[in-house]
Design an enzyme around this catalytic site. Structure first.
Site, PDB file in Angstrom:
ATOM      1  N   ARG A  60      24.242   5.541 -13.433  1.00 25.87           N
ATOM      2  CA  ARG A  60      23.029   4.814 -13.812  1.00 25.87           C
ATOM      3  C   ARG A  60      23.500   3.281 -13.741  1.00 25.87           C
ATOM      4  O   ARG A  60      22.673   2.628 -13.465  1.00 25.87           O
ATOM      5  CB  ARG A  60      22.559   5.235 -15.179  1.00 25.87           C
ATOM      6  CG  ARG A  60      21.560   4.407 -15.684  1.00 25.87           C
ATOM      7  CD  ARG A  60      20.722   4.936 -16.656  1.00 25.87           C
ATOM      8  NE  ARG A  60      21.418   5.634 -17.573  1.00 25.87           N
ATOM      9  CZ  ARG A  60      22.290   5.358 -18.727  1.00 25.87           C
ATOM     10  NH1 ARG A  60      22.662   4.181 -18.701  1.00 25.87           N
ATOM     11  NH2 ARG A  60      22.864   6.108 -19.477  1.00 25.87           N
ATOM     12  N   TYR A 118      -2.122  -5.726  -5.990  1.00 32.60           N
ATOM     13  CA  TYR A 118      -1.944  -4.335  -5.570  1.00 32.60           C
ATOM     14  C   TYR A 118      -2.475  -3.443  -6.647  1.00 32.60           C
ATOM     15  O   TYR A 118      -2.221  -3.769  -8.088  1.00 32.60           O
ATOM     16  CB  TYR A 118      -0.469  -4.040  -5.497  1.00 32.60           C
ATOM     17  CG  TYR A 118       0.012  -2.569  -5.251  1.00 32.60           C
ATOM     18  CD1 TYR A 118      -0.478  -1.864  -4.049  1.00 32.60           C
ATOM     19  CD2 TYR A 118       0.556  -1.942  -6.339  1.00 32.60           C
ATOM     20  CE1 TYR A 118       0.052  -0.724  -3.939  1.00 32.60           C
ATOM     21  CE2 TYR A 118       1.102  -0.391  -6.140  1.00 32.60           C
ATOM     22  CZ  TYR A 118       0.618   0.002  -4.801  1.00 32.60           C
ATOM     23  OH  TYR A 118       0.996   1.555  -4.899  1.00 32.60           O
ATOM     24  N   ASP A 191       5.563 -10.659  -5.067  1.00 32.99           N
ATOM     25  CA  ASP A 191       5.499  -9.269  -4.682  1.00 32.99           C
ATOM     26  C   ASP A 191       5.756  -9.432  -3.321  1.00 32.99           C
ATOM     27  O   ASP A 191       4.716  -9.977  -2.675  1.00 32.99           O
ATOM     28  CB  ASP A 191       4.626  -8.546  -5.166  1.00 32.99           C
ATOM     29  CG  ASP A 191       4.588  -7.260  -4.617  1.00 32.99           C
ATOM     30  OD1 ASP A 191       5.136  -7.080  -3.544  1.00 32.99           O
ATOM     31  OD2 ASP A 191       3.888  -6.199  -5.007  1.00 32.99           O
ATOM     32  N   LYS A 216       7.648   0.449   1.686  1.00 34.15           N
ATOM     33  CA  LYS A 216       7.120   0.002   2.771  1.00 34.15           C
ATOM     34  C   LYS A 216       7.970  -0.485   4.030  1.00 34.15           C
ATOM     35  O   LYS A 216       8.777   0.328   4.377  1.00 34.15           O
ATOM     36  CB  LYS A 216       5.954  -0.949   2.262  1.00 34.15           C
ATOM     37  CG  LYS A 216       5.354  -0.684   1.095  1.00 34.15           C
ATOM     38  CD  LYS A 216       4.314   0.383   0.980  1.00 34.15           C
ATOM     39  CE  LYS A 216       4.256   1.027  -0.165  1.00 34.15           C
ATOM     40  NZ  LYS A 216       3.459   0.146  -1.168  1.00 34.15           N
TER      41      LYS A 216
HETATM   42  C1  LIG Z   1       3.281  -0.032  -2.637  1.00 37.98           C
HETATM   43  C2  LIG Z   1       3.527  -1.370  -3.372  1.00 37.98           C
HETATM   44  C3  LIG Z   1       3.820  -1.294  -4.698  1.00 37.98           C
HETATM   45  C4  LIG Z   1       4.324  -0.329  -5.493  1.00 37.98           C
HETATM   46  O1  LIG Z   1       5.462   0.265  -5.027  1.00 37.98           O
HETATM   47  P1  LIG Z   1       5.759   1.876  -5.091  1.00 37.98           P
HETATM   48  O2  LIG Z   1       7.003   2.024  -4.345  1.00 37.98           O
HETATM   49  O3  LIG Z   1       4.842   2.643  -4.447  1.00 37.98           O
HETATM   50  O4  LIG Z   1       6.011   1.943  -6.637  1.00 37.98           O
HETATM   51  C5  LIG Z   1       3.850  -2.625  -5.153  1.00 37.98           C
HETATM   52  N1  LIG Z   1       3.092  -3.647  -4.730  1.00 37.98           N
HETATM   53  C6  LIG Z   1       2.777  -3.720  -3.311  1.00 37.98           C
HETATM   54  C7  LIG Z   1       2.074  -4.856  -2.778  1.00 37.98           C
HETATM   55  C8  LIG Z   1       2.808  -2.439  -2.479  1.00 37.98           C
HETATM   56  O5  LIG Z   1       2.144  -2.314  -1.497  1.00 37.98           O
END
Ligand SMILES: *Cc1c(COP(=O)(O)O)cnc(C)c1O
Length: 409
Positions: A60, A118, A191, A216
């Site tokens: 962890r 998001y 982000d 992503k």
């Molecule tokens: C998918 C996404 C998230 C969240 O991420 P997860 O891996 O699904 O928890 C946050 N911000 C953006 C812009 C996203 O596309």
């Protein structure tokens, strides 16, 4: 947290892909394995009490496969010439966000979030942190005066930025927003999931910390869920907050919370994500080229009433995106004139797969109003019901355009 890094060459003067492929990823000292192995292990033999080999104690706190990913993520988000940023890998993007918000906020604090954030970020801020005493305001980040007016001096501790946004691909000025945040002692978070570090480097525009859903583009193959935080060297906590170590360091606080809450990336997930990261630059070049071709095709199509792509001159953020980004990415949204027509297009494509998520090598299509953004219906984040979102993959552009031609006929 123990920092368990092995000595490695200095990649700080290298280009993006060299860092993505090599930083934190030296051949294994014992075997010469040229990629970091999957250390599927929870604990580590100590050579006498407290005698840790390379700092590893319990997975962890640190695991060698995760360390490799964290170092690589830190390296690719570090602007040329800057001191290396600090990467942290999590089990999902939202786990990363949760850790960051815990590290930077206390009850009574206030957060600014984009009015087209998001949906999962909005839910976390409003419905998880709200009941713990965190207030938020949703604001249009493209309107700097509106952002200034929404800041509550002394209370606003985090300014959360997404650019481009999802699904309307709004572009906001990271450097200008960083200046507003810093005038008020607030932390500027970006982000960077949609742009990726290859196309946009927020830490070079004065952001304090970058968030990723590595699920992503960084993972890139729709086979792993993960998240990351990358903290700029020297970034401090907002206001006069101290980390649990008694320092002002944002990275110290994030490291403490990562270990204390424990939503870490597992070794296999870290390994898959690292494998994706190596090809990020070549994939993003192809995603961007294909998306540009698809956007131009859609803009000329009579059944499409509007195309939203930052690479098009018709996009209101086009000039800013040109300044702030190396390319425009793989996401394209368009309006089909009615919800019925939008749903029909989504039902008829054959190369574009109807699915949520984005950023993989395969092209996806979705209806945000009924799918990814259904949970924000009726809120400030609601999206038009005739909107279709494409995650343009790296297949042959001609096949993607032929598929859309059929689906729109
Ligand atoms: C998918 C996404 C998230 C969240 O991420 P997860 O891996 O699904 O928890 C946050 N911000 C953006 C812009 C996203 O596309």
């Amino acid at each position: 947290m123990s920092s368990a890094s092995t000595p490695h060459p200095d990649w700080s003067t290298s280009g993006f892909s060299t860092r993505a492929i090599h930083a934190g990823q030296d051949p294994d000292a014992a075997t010469g394995a040229v990629v970091p192995p999957i250390y599927q292990v929870s604990t580590y033999k100590q050579d006498g009490v407290g005698g840790l080999r390379s700092g590893y104690e319990y997975s962890r706190s640190a695991n060698p496969t995760r360390t490799a990913l964290e170092e690589a993520l830190g390296a690719v988000e570090t602007p040329a010439g800057a001191a290396q940023a600090r990467g942290f890998a999590f089990a999902s993007g939202l786990a990363a966000e949760d850790t960051l918000l815990r590290a930077t906020l206390r009850p009574g604090d206030h957060v600014l979030v984009p009015d087209d954030a998001y949906g999962g970020t909005y839910r976390l801020v409003a419905r998880v942190f709200g009941p713990w005493g965190i207030e938020h305001t949703a604001v249009d980040l493209t309107d700097l005066d509106a952002v200034r007016a929404a800041v509550q001096p002394g209370r606003t501790k985090v300014l959360w930025v997404e650019t481009p946004t999802n699904p309307l691909l709004g572009i906001s000025d990271i450097a200008a927003l960083a200046q507003i945040a810093h005038e008020h002692g607030a932390t500027l978070v970006v982000d960077n999931t949609f742009a990726t570090p290859y196309l946009q480097q927020p830490l070079g525009l004065d952001a304090d910390v970058v968030v990723h859903s590595t699920t992503k583009y960084i993972g890139g193959h729709s086979d792993v869920v993960g998240g990351a935080l990358v903290v700029a060297d020297g970034a401090e906590l907002p206001g006069d907050l101290l980390s649990p170590a008694g320092t002002r360091g944002l990275a110290d606080a994030v490291g403490f919370h990562q270990n204390s809450s424990g939503a870490v990336a597992g070794p296999f997930d870290a390994w898959l994500t690292l494998r994706g990261l190596k090809t990020l630059a070549v994939r993003m070049d192809r995603h961007s080229a294909n998306a540009a071709a698809v956007a131009e095709f859609l803009e000329a199509h009579p059944a499409v009433t509007q195309v939203v792509y930052p690479g098009l001159a018709s996009h209101p953020g086009h000039e800013l995106a040109t300044r702030q980004m190396r390319g425009f990415g793989g996401m394209v949204s368009f309006r089909a004139g009615s919800e019925e027509k939008a749903l029909a297009v989504c039902a008829r494509t054959q190369v574009f797969t109807l699915a949520e998520s984005l950023g993989g090598v395969e092209s996806l299509i979705e209806h945000p109003g009924r799918m990814t953004h259904a949970s924000v219906a009726g809120s400030a984040l609601e999206v038009p019901d005739d909107l279709v979102r494409l995650s343009v993959g790296i297949e042959d552009a001609a096949d993607l355009i032929a598929d859309l031609t059929r689906a729109l006929a």
